[in-house]
Design an enzyme around this catalytic site. Structure first.
Site, PDB file in Angstrom:
ATOM      1  N   THR A 136       0.696  -1.122  -0.288  1.00 15.02           N
ATOM      2  CA  THR A 136       0.523  -0.324   0.062  1.00 15.02           C
ATOM      3  C   THR A 136       0.803   1.296  -0.139  1.00 15.02           C
ATOM      4  O   THR A 136       0.556   2.437  -0.220  1.00 15.02           O
ATOM      5  CB  THR A 136      -0.806  -0.114   0.919  1.00 15.02           C
ATOM      6  OG1 THR A 136      -1.720  -0.687   1.404  1.00 15.02           O
ATOM      7  CG2 THR A 136      -1.757   1.102   1.229  1.00 15.02           C
ATOM      8  N   TYR A 159      -8.082  -0.005  -3.380  1.00 18.07           N
ATOM      9  CA  TYR A 159      -7.543   0.388  -4.134  1.00 18.07           C
ATOM     10  C   TYR A 159      -6.368  -0.260  -4.737  1.00 18.07           C
ATOM     11  O   TYR A 159      -6.371  -1.428  -4.157  1.00 18.07           O
ATOM     12  CB  TYR A 159      -6.375   1.638  -3.584  1.00 18.07           C
ATOM     13  CG  TYR A 159      -5.737   1.193  -1.982  1.00 18.07           C
ATOM     14  CD1 TYR A 159      -4.890   0.897  -2.338  1.00 18.07           C
ATOM     15  CD2 TYR A 159      -6.973   1.405  -0.871  1.00 18.07           C
ATOM     16  CE1 TYR A 159      -4.023   0.431  -1.227  1.00 18.07           C
ATOM     17  CE2 TYR A 159      -5.926   0.215   0.561  1.00 18.07           C
ATOM     18  CZ  TYR A 159      -4.645  -0.118   0.455  1.00 18.07           C
ATOM     19  OH  TYR A 159      -3.948  -0.828   0.684  1.00 18.07           O
ATOM     20  N   THR A 217       1.801  -4.138   4.397  1.00 19.19           N
ATOM     21  CA  THR A 217       0.983  -4.445   5.937  1.00 19.19           C
ATOM     22  C   THR A 217       1.058  -5.986   5.672  1.00 19.19           C
ATOM     23  O   THR A 217       1.383  -6.657   7.077  1.00 19.19           O
ATOM     24  CB  THR A 217       0.704  -3.440   6.264  1.00 19.19           C
ATOM     25  OG1 THR A 217      -0.702  -3.584   5.887  1.00 19.19           O
ATOM     26  CG2 THR A 217       1.149  -2.060   6.399  1.00 19.19           C
ATOM     27  N   ASP A 218       0.221  -6.355   5.126  1.00 20.92           N
ATOM     28  CA  ASP A 218      -0.110  -7.845   5.457  1.00 20.92           C
ATOM     29  C   ASP A 218       0.099  -8.634   5.563  1.00 20.92           C
ATOM     30  O   ASP A 218      -0.374  -9.107   6.979  1.00 20.92           O
ATOM     31  CB  ASP A 218      -1.555  -8.216   4.255  1.00 20.92           C
ATOM     32  CG  ASP A 218      -2.329  -7.569   3.412  1.00 20.92           C
ATOM     33  OD1 ASP A 218      -2.917  -6.449   4.553  1.00 20.92           O
ATOM     34  OD2 ASP A 218      -3.016  -7.868   2.930  1.00 20.92           O
ATOM     35  N   LYS A 230       0.477  -7.761  12.831  1.00 19.63           N
ATOM     36  CA  LYS A 230      -0.928  -7.118  12.335  1.00 19.63           C
ATOM     37  C   LYS A 230      -1.978  -7.119  13.130  1.00 19.63           C
ATOM     38  O   LYS A 230      -2.657  -8.159  13.056  1.00 19.63           O
ATOM     39  CB  LYS A 230      -0.672  -6.879  10.383  1.00 19.63           C
ATOM     40  CG  LYS A 230      -2.041  -6.138   9.885  1.00 19.63           C
ATOM     41  CD  LYS A 230      -1.943  -5.664   8.622  1.00 19.63           C
ATOM     42  CE  LYS A 230      -3.169  -4.617   7.599  1.00 19.63           C
ATOM     43  NZ  LYS A 230      -2.934  -4.887   6.174  1.00 19.63           N
ATOM     44  N   GLU A 289      -1.085 -29.347  27.455  1.00 20.99           N
ATOM     45  CA  GLU A 289      -2.321 -29.937  27.132  1.00 20.99           C
ATOM     46  C   GLU A 289      -2.717 -31.183  26.442  1.00 20.99           C
ATOM     47  O   GLU A 289      -3.425 -31.826  26.303  1.00 20.99           O
ATOM     48  CB  GLU A 289      -3.519 -29.034  26.635  1.00 20.99           C
ATOM     49  CG  GLU A 289      -3.535 -27.871  27.318  1.00 20.99           C
ATOM     50  CD  GLU A 289      -4.858 -28.202  28.163  1.00 20.99           C
ATOM     51  OE1 GLU A 289      -6.217 -27.999  27.936  1.00 20.99           O
ATOM     52  OE2 GLU A 289      -4.439 -27.246  29.711  1.00 20.99           O
TER      53      GLU A 289
HETATM   54  N1  ASP Z   1      -2.312  -5.542   0.456  1.00 22.74           N
HETATM   55  C1  ASP Z   1      -1.420  -4.579   1.487  1.00 22.74           C
HETATM   56  C2  ASP Z   1      -0.141  -6.032   0.867  1.00 22.74           C
HETATM   57  O1  ASP Z   1       0.036  -5.899   2.036  1.00 22.74           O
HETATM   58  C3  ASP Z   1      -2.008  -4.045   2.063  1.00 22.74           C
HETATM   59  C4  ASP Z   1      -0.655  -2.918   3.045  1.00 22.74           C
HETATM   60  O2  ASP Z   1      -0.029  -2.736   2.117  1.00 22.74           O
HETATM   61  O3  ASP Z   1      -0.913  -2.257   3.516  1.00 22.74           O
HETATM   62  O4  ASP Z   1       0.248  -5.544  -0.050  1.00 22.74           O
END
Ligand code: ASP
Length: 351
Positions: A34, A48, A114-115, A187, A308
């Site tokens: 992103t 987007y 971020t994913d 995340k 467990e």
């Molecule tokens: N879908 C994006 C990615 O991980 C989300 C992001 O970068 O925040 O590339």
């Protein structure tokens, strides 16, 4: 008079060159996400297009970088991080190791979606052979949004990578003015800029005014102290994750155990507990092909060996407090060295 201007110009030029030469050399490897994304409208913050803008435009949006580092950008990949792969991880680790071995950089920043940022960060935490800073950053809002977080995140990540204090702390993740360690960070929110959290173990520090402020260090082995040498590895062992929940049908466990995978991470309920209906499929698998690691879907706390479940009897490995997705990475690397469940348990106790 003209001579004086020329002399002053030469002095200023020399001073600028000297300052640039003294600044830490930071290599920025862009991989997409992103932070390199653009929306159809300024307010589009979902749906987007990720991974569009080139590294040059990410860096030129932050001219303040020239004051803190000699930055060089390289377009390493251009993917939405949902499409990140172990093959890209191996190439990325090799690129970073080459940059440090040839003294090309004092620190590395990776721009990333971020994913799956936490997975790439933990992989690099185990695969980079240097104590020099490696910092991942990204953005939750595309570059076209009015309050896009990418530019400030890049500035902060470069500032962290440029600081001596950031060395020998393992790979770092820096967004939203916070510095988290690769092993613990995850995340935690689908949409908000404060999404990265380290759960109960907490963050390592903050970045403010171009300076990192650290409060603690990770205790677990990492980077230059890691035993994993992937220099000649061309593909990682295959490890998949099986999710635990009430009343799970045995079909998924059975077919996964018989699928030829090298390892299975069980994302168990509670303290890594396994529903009795699928236990036979996993115990059989632990005695034959795939190594089974018990992790927990709870998000915090260690999985207790022989707690467990009877790990000694079934041949399981207890996955400590690693999230299932990070336990997967450690198991992939452990399997490059051994298939012994007891040796893999030692590895999980160490990293
Ligand atoms: N879908 C994006 C990615 O991980 C989300 C992001 O970068 O925040 O590339």
């Amino acid at each position: 008079m003209k001579k004086h201007y020329l002399a002053a110009f030469i002095i200023l030029l020399c001073a600028a060159i000297a300052t640039a030469a003294e600044l830490p050399r930071i290599l920025v490897l862009a991989t997409g996400g992103t932070i390199a994304g653009t929306g159809a409208t300024a307010t589009q913050t979902a749906g987007y297009k990720s991974a569009v803008l080139p590294v040059e435009s990410l860096l030129s949006a932050v001219p303040q970088l020239h004051g803190i580092a000699a930055v060089r950008g390289e377009q390493f990949a251009q993917v939405d991080s949902k499409n990140m792969t172990p093959a890209i991880w191996l190439k990325l680790a090799a690129r970073i190791n080459r940059a440090f071995a040839s003294d090309e950089a004092d620190g590395v920043v990776i721009t990333h979606g971020t994913d799956t940022m936490e997975e790439t960060a933990y992989f690099l935490n185990l695969a980079v052979k240097s104590f020099k800073p490696v910092v991942l950053t990204g953005a939750m809002r595309p570059a076209t949004a009015p309050s896009a977080d990418g530019a400030m995140n890049i500035f902060n990540a470069v500032a962290v990578a440029a600081a001596r204090a950031s060395g020998n702390r393992g790979v770092l993740v820096c967004l939203n003015d916070q510095i988290n360690g690769a092993r613990d960070v995850t995340k935690s929110n689908t949409s908000t800029p404060d999404t990265f959290r380290s759960g109960e173990t907490g963050l390592l520090g903050y970045v403010q005014g171009g300076q990192p402020l650290f409060y603690k260090n990770t205790d677990r082995r990492h980077t230059a102290n890691s035993e994993f040498d992937l220099a000649t590895t061309t593909a990682l062992p295959r490890v998949e994750i099986l999710y635990g929940y009430a009343g799970a049908d045995a079909a998924a466990a059975q077919s996964l155990a018989a699928s030829g995978v090298d390892g299975i991470i069980y994302a168990g309920v509670g303290n890594g507990s396994i529903f009795e209906g699928i236990l036979p499929a996993l115990t059989r698998s632990a005695k034959t092909a795939p190594v089974v690691v018990r992790s927990a879907r709870a998000g915090n706390g260690p999985v207790t060996r022989n707690g467990e479940e009877n790990d000694d009897k079934h041949g399981f490995v207890a996955g400590d407090n690693l999230s299932p997705q990070k336990a997967r990475i450690l198991l992939m690397l452990a399997l490059t060295k051994t298939r012994s469940a007891s040796e893999i348990q030692q590895i999980f106790n160490t990293y």
